[in-house]
Scaffold this motif. Structure first.
Motif, short mmCIF file in Angstrom:
data_model
loop_
_atom_site.label_atom_id
_atom_site.label_comp_id
_atom_site.label_asym_id
_atom_site.label_seq_id
_atom_site.Cartn_x
_atom_site.Cartn_y
_atom_site.Cartn_z
N PRO A 36 1.02 -1.27 0.00
CA PRO A 36 -0.02 -0.16 -0.06
C PRO A 36 0.90 1.18 0.02
N ASP A 37 0.29 2.34 -0.31
CA ASP A 37 1.23 3.76 -0.36
C ASP A 37 1.67 3.84 1.00
N ARG A 38 2.78 4.33 1.28
CA ARG A 38 3.46 4.69 2.58
C ARG A 38 2.56 5.34 3.35
N VAL A 39 1.78 6.37 2.92
CA VAL A 39 0.92 7.00 4.07
C VAL A 39 -0.36 5.92 4.64
N ASP A 40 -0.37 4.83 3.93
CA ASP A 40 -1.52 4.01 4.43
C ASP A 40 -0.96 2.81 5.14
N GLN A 41 0.30 2.77 5.28
CA GLN A 41 1.02 1.49 6.10
C GLN A 41 0.99 1.94 7.46
N LEU A 42 0.79 1.00 8.36
CA LEU A 42 0.96 1.03 9.70
C LEU A 42 2.46 1.03 10.08
N ALA A 43 2.93 1.78 11.12
CA ALA A 43 4.34 1.49 11.75
C ALA A 43 4.53 0.17 12.17
N VAL A 44 5.93 -0.08 12.42
CA VAL A 44 6.10 -1.16 13.19
C VAL A 44 6.98 -0.76 14.62
N TYR A 45 6.39 -1.32 15.76
CA TYR A 45 6.75 -0.85 17.08
C TYR A 45 7.34 -1.93 17.57
N ASP A 46 8.79 -2.00 18.04
CA ASP A 46 9.57 -2.90 18.91
C ASP A 46 8.73 -2.84 20.36
N GLN A 47 8.69 -4.19 20.69
CA GLN A 47 7.81 -4.33 21.91
C GLN A 47 8.90 -4.89 22.94
N PRO A 48 8.70 -4.38 24.19
CA PRO A 48 9.62 -5.08 25.46
C PRO A 48 9.13 -6.41 25.67
N GLN A 49 8.26 -6.92 25.60
CA GLN A 49 7.62 -8.29 25.99
C GLN A 49 7.04 -8.89 24.86
N SER A 50 7.05 -10.21 24.90
CA SER A 50 6.25 -10.96 23.97
C SER A 50 4.84 -11.08 24.45
N ALA A 51 3.73 -11.55 23.72
CA ALA A 51 2.41 -11.81 24.22
C ALA A 51 1.77 -13.14 23.26
N GLU A 52 1.09 -13.69 23.85
CA GLU A 52 0.29 -14.82 23.23
C GLU A 52 -0.33 -14.30 21.88
N LEU A 53 -1.04 -12.97 21.95
CA LEU A 53 -1.70 -12.49 21.02
C LEU A 53 -1.68 -10.98 21.21
N TRP A 54 -1.77 -10.40 20.26
CA TRP A 54 -1.72 -8.65 19.92
C TRP A 54 -2.99 -8.31 19.29
N TRP A 55 -3.67 -7.33 19.73
CA TRP A 55 -4.97 -6.70 19.11
C TRP A 55 -4.31 -5.56 18.56
N VAL A 88 -8.90 -9.77 28.06
CA VAL A 88 -8.14 -11.01 28.33
C VAL A 88 -6.67 -10.51 28.45
N PRO A 89 -6.44 -10.57 30.06
CA PRO A 89 -4.92 -10.29 30.49
C PRO A 89 -4.04 -11.14 29.41
N GLY A 90 -2.89 -10.48 29.29
CA GLY A 90 -1.94 -10.98 28.33
C GLY A 90 -1.98 -11.01 26.91
N TRP A 91 -3.24 -10.20 26.40
CA TRP A 91 -3.59 -9.93 24.93
C TRP A 91 -3.45 -8.64 24.73
N PRO A 92 -2.51 -7.90 24.74
CA PRO A 92 -2.39 -6.26 24.85
C PRO A 92 -2.57 -5.55 23.42
N ALA A 93 -3.12 -4.33 23.46
CA ALA A 93 -3.34 -3.63 22.22
C ALA A 93 -1.79 -3.39 21.77
N ALA A 94 -1.72 -3.17 20.68
CA ALA A 94 -0.32 -3.07 19.95
C ALA A 94 -0.31 -1.43 19.57
N SER A 95 -1.16 -0.69 20.10
CA SER A 95 -1.12 0.83 19.71
C SER A 95 -1.07 1.20 18.34
N HIS A 96 -1.94 0.65 17.75
CA HIS A 96 -2.09 1.15 16.20
C HIS A 96 -0.66 0.75 15.47
#
Length: 177
Positions: free
Chosen positions: A10-29, A45-53
């Motif tokens: 997709p066009d660069r303006v339509d791409q979501l950023a990639v964020y390094d996370q300090p921890q792993s999770a079973e699932l990310w929203w 669900v504890p342990g399934w964090p939001a990925a901050s868009h």
């Protein structure tokens, strides 16, 4: 379902950023736009964090299991299409997309153009779940899975089965409710 060769980014303006996370999770929203219910689902669900868009990149190169979330508005669905295209183009190789949750943006039935567009987007993802309008989420009442509508509880049950079965990302079943 995995990313495929030949899918244009997709066009660069339509791409979501990639964020390094300090921890792993079973699932990310991953809310593909603001107001996509990413934090509401994460609160259930504890342990399934939001990925901050942004696409989560956990430490140690572990793959991230991600569920995209979007509202059922045209803006939300276009954002979901862009995120799905970014993933399908192989731009986030550290991510396994489990599917897309489409959260109703208003009470009642979706207009035909939105239903049809949602169906097109769903074709490019392993699974799609729909969640009806939830008035209590609108007014920011405390969230509890036990009080959530049946569709939300089914979504969580499906994702628990996927993440614990070892079959993450291998089924092409659609959930249209």
């Amino acid at each position: 379902m995995t990313p495929q060769r030949g899918v244009p980014a997709p066009d660069r303006v339509d791409q979501l950023a990639v964020y390094d996370q300090p921890q792993s999770a079973e699932l990310w929203w991953l809310g593909v736009h603001g107001g996509a219910s990413e934090s509401s689902l994460a609160a259930l669900v504890p342990g399934w964090p939001a990925a901050s868009h942004g696409w989560p990149r956990p430490p140690r190169g572990a793959p991230a299991n991600v569920v995209l979330t979007a509202r059922s508005s045209m803006y939300g669905l276009r954002s979901a299409r862009s995120a799905a295209t970014q993933w399908a183009a192989g731009m986030v190789p550290h991510v396994k997309v489990l599917g897309l949750v489409i959260v109703a943006d208003a009470p009642g039935r979706l207009p035909r153009p939105l239903r049809e567009f949602a169906q097109v987007i769903s074709g490019g993802l392993p699974r799609t779940w729909t969640i009806p309008w939830i008035e209590s989420w609108r007014v920011d009442e405390p969230l509890a899975l036990s009080d959530a509508p049946r569709e939300v509880r089914r979504l969580i049950d499906d994702l628990e089965a996927l993440t614990h079965s070892g079959a993450v990302g291998t089924t092409n079943r659609k959930e249209h409710r």
